[in-house]
Enzyme design. Structure first.
Site, PDB file in Angstrom:
ATOM      1  N   LEU A 394       0.861  -1.183   0.000  1.00  0.00           N
ATOM      2  CA  LEU A 394       0.000   0.000   0.000  1.00  0.00           C
ATOM      3  C   LEU A 394       0.898   1.235   0.000  1.00  0.00           C
ATOM      4  O   LEU A 394       1.966   1.232   0.600  1.00  0.00           O
ATOM      5  CB  LEU A 394      -0.899   0.038   1.243  1.00  0.00           C
ATOM      6  N   ASP A 395       0.455   2.308  -0.680  1.00  0.00           N
ATOM      7  CA  ASP A 395       1.175   3.573  -0.614  1.00  0.00           C
ATOM      8  C   ASP A 395       1.338   3.991   0.847  1.00  0.00           C
ATOM      9  O   ASP A 395       0.496   3.649   1.704  1.00  0.00           O
ATOM     10  CB  ASP A 395       0.406   4.673  -1.353  1.00  0.00           C
ATOM     11  N   MET A 396       2.366   4.765   1.117  1.00  0.00           N
ATOM     12  CA  MET A 396       2.590   5.234   2.483  1.00  0.00           C
ATOM     13  C   MET A 396       1.362   5.972   3.019  1.00  0.00           C
ATOM     14  O   MET A 396       0.964   5.797   4.175  1.00  0.00           O
ATOM     15  CB  MET A 396       3.809   6.170   2.520  1.00  0.00           C
TER      16      MET A 396
END
Length: 546
Positions: A394-396
């Site tokens: 997942l993106d940060m």
């Protein structure tokens, strides 16, 4: 003060450190300066028309290296510089803005002279490729190859029919030896005829290829010459960009990129706003205080930019340059490297995997920035013989469900499920504006922007297929709550599909890359489901935090 250094009448206190240009909130002084630049653009028709098509502008707040006497009235005030990226209305010499680091646009200069020579070679190549002789030779070769293909195909078809007849005759009882021998001779004769046919047509094709080869070699020779001249000119050009830093040191772009990443600079390196602003400040003994860049006008077709929104400096072109140029300045730390600890709830654990609920702001795995990751937190909980194995990411800024495997077989099995699109995922997002359609499918191919990573762009020719299904859950106060179902799993897929005008045209709230800053990115992976090897459907859910 010259006509490129502009007064800023304000009593706003300057920041203690210079802006970290790759992740920042614009300082109030920069916003004041940007407002003046925007007013200037509005008032000057000669540049506004081009700016309206889309252009990045930048401002740099500066102070004289030596203290000056405050103006009457006691107002300290300030100074700022303004710049634009590349050319503006075909020019790089508008008086109100800082000049380029190196002016390659002089008509009689070395760059334009050699560029004209390269253009002349382009014209030669184009003329040879499009003249009647070349067209005739290529048409001749195409025709000969097609004739060969058809003749061989027809003869092989005839041979197949003959073989079928021979096979039927051989199946008859008491076939005479003379007949059997005749059938063998017929087969051998046809195979020999096929070889003669292929040889005859091959000779015609070879003659056509030989006739064209001289022309193709001439074209290839010109292309090689063009490539050598272009490479030499580009290297010479980059050597003219001699960038200063706050220590008074100087280094050209070739050395900067070689020392930083072992490569040559990309095209247009050194022509962005930030390097131009810092170079002018150093050349005129002005101390950089803070900096910001904003977009004016329409968004590029492939990218996503918003009018008057502030953006970080591009990393591929500017990171090596600005890293050099900021040496000697006291710079803000990268806010993304805030190492504040966050809890990582474990939603599910068995002998094969972990399912965790990653908070927004935490990396999935260790990255280039110094920030804790879900991987590191799990690793710290593991026995010495255990290690979390990455299944997906997942993106940060995105929160929600994230799976790690405990062994290689489970990792490969889960990754195969993701690749085969057998994992059901549901995200919940808040997007800006009102989505009137209750549901739909977004099918927009994507690829990375190599000059501005990690940004992604829409590319209908070279992009990879990217499909998202969406459903409207609710609408309140001009904000739409969506359920998003990624059919494919491209980087930033949901963010780009929501923000791009060919998608929903409604950025996810808090999307700093493709929309507008907010407290956080309002995107959460709320549900994951898949079938285990035993046939059991595993389902995991997470509470949406917004």
């Amino acid at each position: 003060m010259d006509n490129r250094t502009h007064p800023l009448k304000t009593d706003i206190a300057p920041p203690e450190r210079f802006t970290y240009p790759f992740c920042y909130e614009p300082h109030a002084l920069c916003r004041e300066a940007a407002a003046q630049v925007q007013q200037y653009i509005k008032e000057h028709v000669d540049i506004r028309e081009d700016a309206d098509r889309g252009k990045m502008f930048g401002v740099l707040i500066v102070q004289p290296q030596k203290p000056t006497i405050p103006p009457p009235g006691g107002q300290e005030g300030g100074l700022f510089l303004a710049a634009y990226s590349g050319l503006l209305a075909g020019r790089n010499d508008w008086d109100w803005f800082v000049p380029p680091v190196f002016d390659a646009q002089q008509p009689d200069g070395n760059f334009k002279t050699h560029e004209a020579e390269i253009s002349a070679i382009n014209k030669q190549i184009e003329d040879i490729e499009n003249n009647e002789k070349t067209k005739a030779l290529r048409a001749e070769l195409t025709q000969r190859r097609e004739e060969e293909r058809q003749a061989v195909a027809q003869f092989k078809a005839m041979m197949e029919k003959s073989k079928m007849i021979r096979d039927l005759r051989r199946m008859q009882h008491n076939i005479e030896p003379t007949v059997a021998a005749e059938l063998i001779r017929e087969s051998q004769f046809q195979k020999a005829e096929l070889r003669r046919l292929q040889k005859a047509h091959g000779a015609l094709v070879a003659r056509a290829e030989e006739a064209l080869r001289e022309v193709e070699q001439q074209i290839e020779s010109l292309k090689n010459k063009r490539r050598e001249m272009s490479d030499a000119l580009q290297r010479w050009l980059f050597s003219q960009y001699r960038m200063l830093n706050a220590k008074g040191e100087e280094k050209d772009l070739v050395d900067i990129f070689h020392d930083y990443k072992g490569t040559l600079p990309p095209a247009a390196a050194g022509d962005c706003c930030a390097p131009k602003l810092l170079q002018y400040a150093y050349q005129h003994h002005l101390k950089p205080v803070c900096m910001a860049e904003f977009w004016w006008g329409e968004s590029p077709q492939a990218e996503i930019r918003h009018h008057l929104e502030y953006y970080p400096a591009c990393r591929s072109r500017c990171l090596p340059i600005l890293t050099w140029m900021m040496q000697g300045l006291e710079v803000d730390p990268n806010p993304q490297e805030d190492c504040q600890h966050q809890a990582l709830p474990i939603v599910y654990e068995d002998s094969k995997m972990w399912v965790v609920d990653k908070p927004s702001g935490m990396l999935s795995v260790p990255g280039k920035i110094k920030r804790e990751s879900a991987y590191n937190i799990l690793k710290a909980r593991c026995r010495e013989d255990e290690e979390p194995l990455v299944v997906h990411r997942l993106d940060m800024e995105t929160s929600g469900l994230l799976i790690f495997a405990k062994d290689g077989d489970t990792q490969r099995w889960l990754q195969r499920l993701f690749e085969q699109r057998k994992v059901e995922k549901r995200y919940v997002a808040l997007v800006e504006g009102t989505i009137t359609s209750g549901s739909g499918i977004i099918d927009l191919p994507m690829r990375p922007n190599p000059l501005d990573r990690p940004r992604q762009v829409i590319d209908h020719e070279k992009g990879r297929k990217a499909v998202t299904r969406y459903e409207v859950m609710s609408i309140e106060d001009g904000i739409t709550r969506l359920a998003l179902y990624p059919v494919t799993g491209r980087t930033h897929q949901l963010r780009v599909h929501c923000a791009h005008t060919e998608g929903l045209g409604s950025p996810i709230v808090g999307d700093r890359l493709y929309g507008h800053p907010a407290e956080r990115l309002m995107l959460h992976c709320q549900h994951i489901s898949f079938v285990s090897p035993t046939g059991e459907r595993l389902q995991f859910n997470s509470e949406v935090p917004f």
